[in-house]
Scaffold this motif. Structure first.
Motif: not given
Lengths: 207, 207
Positions: B41-42, B47, B139, B188-189, B192-193, B195-196, B199
């Motif tokens: 969920l966002y 998703r 990362r 969640a982290i 987020n990675e 998602d980045r 993008e």
């Protein structure tokens, strides 16, 4: 010290909701409860230098703010039901009247009869940020040092007057990536970024 | 497609637990439930290209795996109680016997009578990662493209035989920072990675 301030536009300030139907009966206090866990708890531990403020703007007795302080809080459990009971009991024992300072109800858990101004008076001098879509990425803000306060909205975002108040406080808009996330995920991601800053420049642990 | 596989060492495979005491009665299924929300969920959305597998290794009928597929799942609610009811009802309707393929119980929600091998057969070809403390930072792994599967432990971490199985699958150890976090925060982290990464190199949206 890191502080997270989560503003619940309709979140019940009276605590008169059904534990069995938090999303339907509490003005989505469940969103705010999950932020307590994300901000304070890591694997088998509690972050002693973090505070969470839940600003409850819904229903009778609003606004009120519940503060959970990792330094002195005990027995903070991760599950939503336990957190709901904690906040509900805290609100039930809140002093009546215009008292806008935080009153400790049990160790590390306090309540004030007021919203953002109470929080600002409580945090004192600190760098202030507001989490917002399309704002500059937190990762590009350089190393965060010293006390920081992060304001977040709930699933409804900020009301205009709240957003204006944050602007007048000089809160710096930051974001955590390209997707609009749940508040608790934003807290987790900001916390991870702060952990990484800290690892690069350790500060003494709080006793 | 991203998949998160959360392995609950004691999490109840029978679903015979009290909704009113998830942490105390379910083998900490609450940890796994919170991962469903974090993965799928966002803000005001689900998703569509993410799957979550909850590998339930505790009690009678273990191991079993519940799969929630963002592509076809409907009415996935964010609160822990709703997610607990969803998983409990799914387990109650699981076919008995040795069937190790996933059987859909309701749209997007399926169950299999088996653990990690069932998951691996289901995900097919994909880059496989295991989240672990002190492993190389996600990362630094370069851009993740294509299908990826992330294995996570619960609050107890992996059992030795599970960890060995992941090694033999060639799962690459990665971490998300200096602090040992709750499983749902790790999800969640990582999300987020991803998602980045996305993008920076968009892929077509799933219809």
């Amino acid at each position: 010290m890191w502080s997270f301030v989560v503003i619940g536009r309709n979140a019940s300030a009276s605590g008169e909701y059904a534990i069995e139907d938090l999303p339907g009966s509490s003005g989505r206090t469940d969103v705010l409860l999950r932020c307590i866990r994300a901000a304070l708890l890591y694997s088998h531990g509690i972050r002693r230098d973090v505070r969470v403020y839940l600003v409850l703007c819904g229903g009778p007795k609003a606004p009120r703010t519940v503060r959970v302080d990792g330094l002195t809080a005990r027995f903070i459990r991760p599950d939503e039901r336990s957190l709901a009971l904690l906040v509900k009991k805290t609100l039930a024992r809140a002093p009546e009247g215009g008292l806008s300072q935080f009153v400790e109800i049990k160790p590390g858990v306090a309540v004030a009869n007021g919203g953002v101004p109470c929080v600002m008076a409580d945090v004192g001098e600190a760098a202030t940020y507001v989490l917002e879509e399309d704002a500059p990425d937190l990762r590009t803000q350089g190393r965060l040092t010293g006390d920081s306060v992060f304001f977040l909205g709930d699933h409804l975002g900020f009301q205009e007057d709240t957003r204006a108040a944050l602007t007048s406080l000089g809160a710096k808009p930051v974001s955590v990536g390209p997707v609009s996330l749940h508040s608790e995920d934003v807290v987790a991601i900001v916390t991870n970024e702060l952990d990484r800053f800290r690892e690069a420049a350790p500060v003494p642990e709080v006793e």
